[in-house]
Each structure stands twice: as structure tokens, then as C-alpha cells.
Motif scaffolding. Structure first.
Motif, PDB file in Angstrom:
ATOM      1  N   MET A   1     -20.471  21.729  -5.715  1.00  0.00           N
ATOM      2  CA  MET A   1     -21.701  22.461  -5.461  1.00  0.00           C
ATOM      3  C   MET A   1     -21.811  23.575  -6.497  1.00  0.00           C
ATOM      4  SD  MET A   1     -22.717  24.696  -2.127  1.00  0.00           S
ATOM      5  CE  MET A   1     -24.011  23.840  -1.296  1.00  0.00           C
ATOM      6  N   SER A   2     -23.023  23.817  -6.973  1.00  0.00           N
ATOM      7  CA  SER A   2     -23.213  24.877  -7.963  1.00  0.00           C
ATOM      8  C   SER A   2     -23.958  26.057  -7.350  1.00  0.00           C
ATOM      9  CB  SER A   2     -23.961  24.343  -9.181  1.00  0.00           C
ATOM     10  OG  SER A   2     -25.241  23.901  -8.816  1.00  0.00           O
ATOM     11  N   CYS A   3     -23.729  27.211  -7.925  1.00  0.00           N
ATOM     12  CA  CYS A   3     -24.355  28.457  -7.477  1.00  0.00           C
ATOM     13  C   CYS A   3     -25.873  28.353  -7.676  1.00  0.00           C
ATOM     14  CB  CYS A   3     -23.779  29.604  -8.307  1.00  0.00           C
ATOM     15  SG  CYS A   3     -24.538  31.207  -7.979  1.00  0.00           S
ATOM     16  N   PRO A   4     -26.668  28.688  -6.653  1.00  0.00           N
ATOM     17  CA  PRO A   4     -28.121  28.595  -6.789  1.00  0.00           C
ATOM     18  C   PRO A   4     -28.712  29.647  -7.734  1.00  0.00           C
ATOM     19  CG  PRO A   4     -27.541  29.494  -4.650  1.00  0.00           C
ATOM     20  CD  PRO A   4     -26.261  29.076  -5.305  1.00  0.00           C
ATOM     21  N   ILE A   5     -27.940  30.649  -8.095  1.00  0.00           N
ATOM     22  CA  ILE A   5     -28.442  31.698  -8.981  1.00  0.00           C
ATOM     23  C   ILE A   5     -28.141  31.379 -10.443  1.00  0.00           C
ATOM     24  CG2 ILE A   5     -28.328  34.164  -9.561  1.00  0.00           C
ATOM     25  CD1 ILE A   5     -29.678  33.545  -6.847  1.00  0.00           C
ATOM     26  N   CYS A   6     -26.886  31.018 -10.754  1.00  0.00           N
ATOM     27  CA  CYS A   6     -26.499  30.836 -12.166  1.00  0.00           C
ATOM     28  C   CYS A   6     -25.988  29.435 -12.498  1.00  0.00           C
ATOM     29  CB  CYS A   6     -25.456  31.869 -12.559  1.00  0.00           C
ATOM     30  SG  CYS A   6     -23.845  31.561 -11.798  1.00  0.00           S
ATOM     31  N   ASN A   7     -25.898  28.575 -11.504  1.00  0.00           N
ATOM     32  CA  ASN A   7     -25.447  27.184 -11.664  1.00  0.00           C
ATOM     33  C   ASN A   7     -23.966  27.015 -11.990  1.00  0.00           C
ATOM     34  OD1 ASN A   7     -27.939  25.988 -11.060  1.00  0.00           O
ATOM     35  ND2 ASN A   7     -28.659  26.447 -13.122  1.00  0.00           N
ATOM     36  N   ARG A   8     -23.164  28.062 -11.890  1.00  0.00           N
ATOM     37  CA  ARG A   8     -21.716  27.911 -12.058  1.00  0.00           C
ATOM     38  C   ARG A   8     -21.135  27.290 -10.791  1.00  0.00           C
ATOM     39  NH1 ARG A   8     -20.396  33.909 -14.303  1.00  0.00           N
ATOM     40  NH2 ARG A   8     -21.477  33.687 -16.285  1.00  0.00           N
ATOM     41  N   GLU A   9     -19.884  26.861 -10.885  1.00  0.00           N
ATOM     42  CA  GLU A   9     -19.189  26.313  -9.725  1.00  0.00           C
ATOM     43  C   GLU A   9     -19.026  27.399  -8.652  1.00  0.00           C
ATOM     44  OE1 GLU A   9     -17.787  23.156  -7.682  1.00  0.00           O
ATOM     45  OE2 GLU A   9     -18.592  23.102  -9.706  1.00  0.00           O
ATOM     46  N   THR A  10     -19.186  27.036  -7.389  1.00  0.00           N
ATOM     47  CA  THR A  10     -19.068  28.028  -6.322  1.00  0.00           C
ATOM     48  C   THR A  10     -17.617  28.407  -6.075  1.00  0.00           C
ATOM     49  OG1 THR A  10     -18.976  26.349  -4.606  1.00  0.00           O
ATOM     50  CG2 THR A  10     -21.146  27.216  -5.147  1.00  0.00           C
ATOM     51  N   VAL A  11     -17.454  29.584  -5.452  1.00  0.00           N
ATOM     52  CA  VAL A  11     -16.138  30.090  -5.068  1.00  0.00           C
ATOM     53  C   VAL A  11     -16.146  30.179  -3.543  1.00  0.00           C
ATOM     54  CG1 VAL A  11     -14.620  32.103  -5.178  1.00  0.00           C
ATOM     55  CG2 VAL A  11     -15.874  31.387  -7.211  1.00  0.00           C
ATOM     56  N   ALA A  13     -14.928  32.038  -1.324  1.00  0.00           N
ATOM     57  CA  ALA A  13     -15.124  33.365  -0.727  1.00  0.00           C
ATOM     58  C   ALA A  13     -16.589  33.809  -0.757  1.00  0.00           C
ATOM     59  CB  ALA A  13     -14.262  34.391  -1.452  1.00  0.00           C
ATOM     60  N   TYR A  14     -17.376  33.267  -1.673  1.00  0.00           N
ATOM     61  CA  TYR A  14     -18.777  33.683  -1.825  1.00  0.00           C
ATOM     62  C   TYR A  14     -19.752  32.527  -1.617  1.00  0.00           C
ATOM     63  CZ  TYR A  14     -16.603  37.767  -3.868  1.00  0.00           C
ATOM     64  OH  TYR A  14     -15.841  38.877  -4.076  1.00  0.00           O
ATOM     65  N   ARG A  15     -19.264  31.433  -1.108  1.00  0.00           N
ATOM     66  CA  ARG A  15     -20.079  30.240  -0.953  1.00  0.00           C
ATOM     67  C   ARG A  15     -21.400  30.531  -0.278  1.00  0.00           C
ATOM     68  NH1 ARG A  15     -18.382  24.208   0.366  1.00  0.00           N
ATOM     69  NH2 ARG A  15     -20.492  23.471   0.418  1.00  0.00           N
ATOM     70  N   PRO A  16     -22.510  30.088  -0.745  1.00  0.00           N
ATOM     71  CA  PRO A  16     -22.741  29.089  -1.773  1.00  0.00           C
ATOM     72  C   PRO A  16     -22.850  29.661  -3.193  1.00  0.00           C
ATOM     73  CG  PRO A  16     -24.833  29.637  -0.805  1.00  0.00           C
ATOM     74  CD  PRO A  16     -23.766  30.466  -0.089  1.00  0.00           C
ATOM     75  N   PHE A  17     -22.397  30.872  -3.370  1.00  0.00           N
ATOM     76  CA  PHE A  17     -22.488  31.531  -4.677  1.00  0.00           C
ATOM     77  C   PHE A  17     -21.151  31.481  -5.403  1.00  0.00           C
ATOM     78  CE2 PHE A  17     -25.346  33.563  -1.639  1.00  0.00           C
ATOM     79  CZ  PHE A  17     -26.562  33.223  -2.220  1.00  0.00           C
ATOM     80  N   CYS A  18     -21.181  31.897  -6.673  1.00  0.00           N
ATOM     81  CA  CYS A  18     -19.946  31.897  -7.462  1.00  0.00           C
ATOM     82  C   CYS A  18     -19.282  33.269  -7.477  1.00  0.00           C
ATOM     83  CB  CYS A  18     -20.249  31.457  -8.899  1.00  0.00           C
ATOM     84  SG  CYS A  18     -21.258  32.646  -9.797  1.00  0.00           S
ATOM     85  N   SER A  19     -20.040  34.316  -7.105  1.00  0.00           N
ATOM     86  CA  SER A  19     -19.502  35.670  -7.176  1.00  0.00           C
ATOM     87  C   SER A  19     -20.292  36.604  -6.272  1.00  0.00           C
ATOM     88  CB  SER A  19     -19.591  36.183  -8.620  1.00  0.00           C
ATOM     89  OG  SER A  19     -20.960  36.318  -8.993  1.00  0.00           O
ATOM     90  N   LYS A  20     -19.760  37.788  -6.077  1.00  0.00           N
ATOM     91  CA  LYS A  20     -20.474  38.816  -5.306  1.00  0.00           C
ATOM     92  C   LYS A  20     -21.766  39.200  -6.002  1.00  0.00           C
ATOM     93  CE  LYS A  20     -19.905  43.346  -3.124  1.00  0.00           C
ATOM     94  NZ  LYS A  20     -21.251  43.290  -2.684  1.00  0.00           N
ATOM     95  N   ARG A  21     -21.737  39.220  -7.330  1.00  0.00           N
ATOM     96  CA  ARG A  21     -22.932  39.566  -8.095  1.00  0.00           C
ATOM     97  C   ARG A  21     -24.082  38.611  -7.772  1.00  0.00           C
ATOM     98  NH1 ARG A  21     -25.705  37.549 -11.866  1.00  0.00           N
ATOM     99  NH2 ARG A  21     -26.985  38.796 -13.243  1.00  0.00           N
ATOM    100  N   CYS A  22     -23.816  37.299  -7.816  1.00  0.00           N
ATOM    101  CA  CYS A  22     -24.871  36.335  -7.521  1.00  0.00           C
ATOM    102  C   CYS A  22     -25.328  36.436  -6.057  1.00  0.00           C
ATOM    103  CB  CYS A  22     -24.423  34.925  -7.865  1.00  0.00           C
ATOM    104  SG  CYS A  22     -24.465  34.588  -9.648  1.00  0.00           S
ATOM    105  N   ALA A  23     -24.397  36.701  -5.152  1.00  0.00           N
ATOM    106  CA  ALA A  23     -24.776  36.904  -3.751  1.00  0.00           C
ATOM    107  C   ALA A  23     -25.685  38.113  -3.615  1.00  0.00           C
ATOM    108  CB  ALA A  23     -23.527  37.068  -2.892  1.00  0.00           C
ATOM    109  N   ASP A  24     -25.386  39.173  -4.349  1.00  0.00           N
ATOM    110  CA  ASP A  24     -26.220  40.380  -4.312  1.00  0.00           C
ATOM    111  C   ASP A  24     -27.588  40.142  -4.950  1.00  0.00           C
ATOM    112  OD1 ASP A  24     -24.238  41.759  -2.994  1.00  0.00           O
ATOM    113  OD2 ASP A  24     -23.519  42.816  -4.781  1.00  0.00           O
ATOM    114  N   VAL A  25     -27.634  39.348  -6.016  1.00  0.00           N
ATOM    115  CA  VAL A  25     -28.915  39.007  -6.642  1.00  0.00           C
ATOM    116  C   VAL A  25     -29.783  38.259  -5.636  1.00  0.00           C
ATOM    117  CG1 VAL A  25     -29.998  37.541  -8.403  1.00  0.00           C
ATOM    118  CG2 VAL A  25     -28.078  39.015  -9.026  1.00  0.00           C
TER     119      VAL A  25
END
Length: 62
Positions: A1-11, A13-25
Motif C-alpha cells: 500500500m502506498s501513502c495517499p499523500i506522497c505515494n511512498r511505502e506506508t509505515v 506506525a502511521y498507516r495508511p501514511f508513510c510518516s507523521k508529516r504526511c499524516a499531519d498534511v
């Protein structure tokens, strides 16, 4: 699954995002109204116009 904000691989801990930054965006987009669904319902249009007029009235100096 890829991050809906930047398309990187998800992590996990932040799923469905790759980082806290993308979750905050994403959160900022929700809070800012970027994900709002437009409506053509006349009642919604009237209510939005009334709310906008009330907000302008609050901001005008008396």
C-alpha cells in the motif's frame, strides 16, 4: 500500500501514511476543508450564504 499523500511505502506506525508529516498534511486538509464535497442543494447554498454574511458582520469594525 502506498501513502495517499506522497505515494511512498506506508509505515505500520502511521498507516495508511508513510510518516507523521504526511499524516499531519492529511489532517490539515481535513481541517481546512480541502476534502469537502460540494453541494448543489439550494438549502445548503442559502445556509452557506447566511453563514458567510454572519462571519463578515463579525469581522467588520463597529
Amino acid at each position: 500500500m502506498s501513502c495517499p499523500i506522497c505515494n511512498r511505502e506506508t509505515v505500520p506506525a502511521y498507516r495508511p501514511f508513510c510518516s507523521k508529516r504526511c499524516a499531519d498534511v492529511d489532517l490539515a486538509k481535513w481541517l481546512g476543508g480541502s476534502y469537502a464535497i460540494p453541494s448543489r442543494d439550494p438549502e445548503d447554498i442559502d445556509r452557506a450564504a447566511e453563514e458567510a454574511a454572519a462571519e463578515l458582520a463579525k469581522r467588520k469594525p463597529h
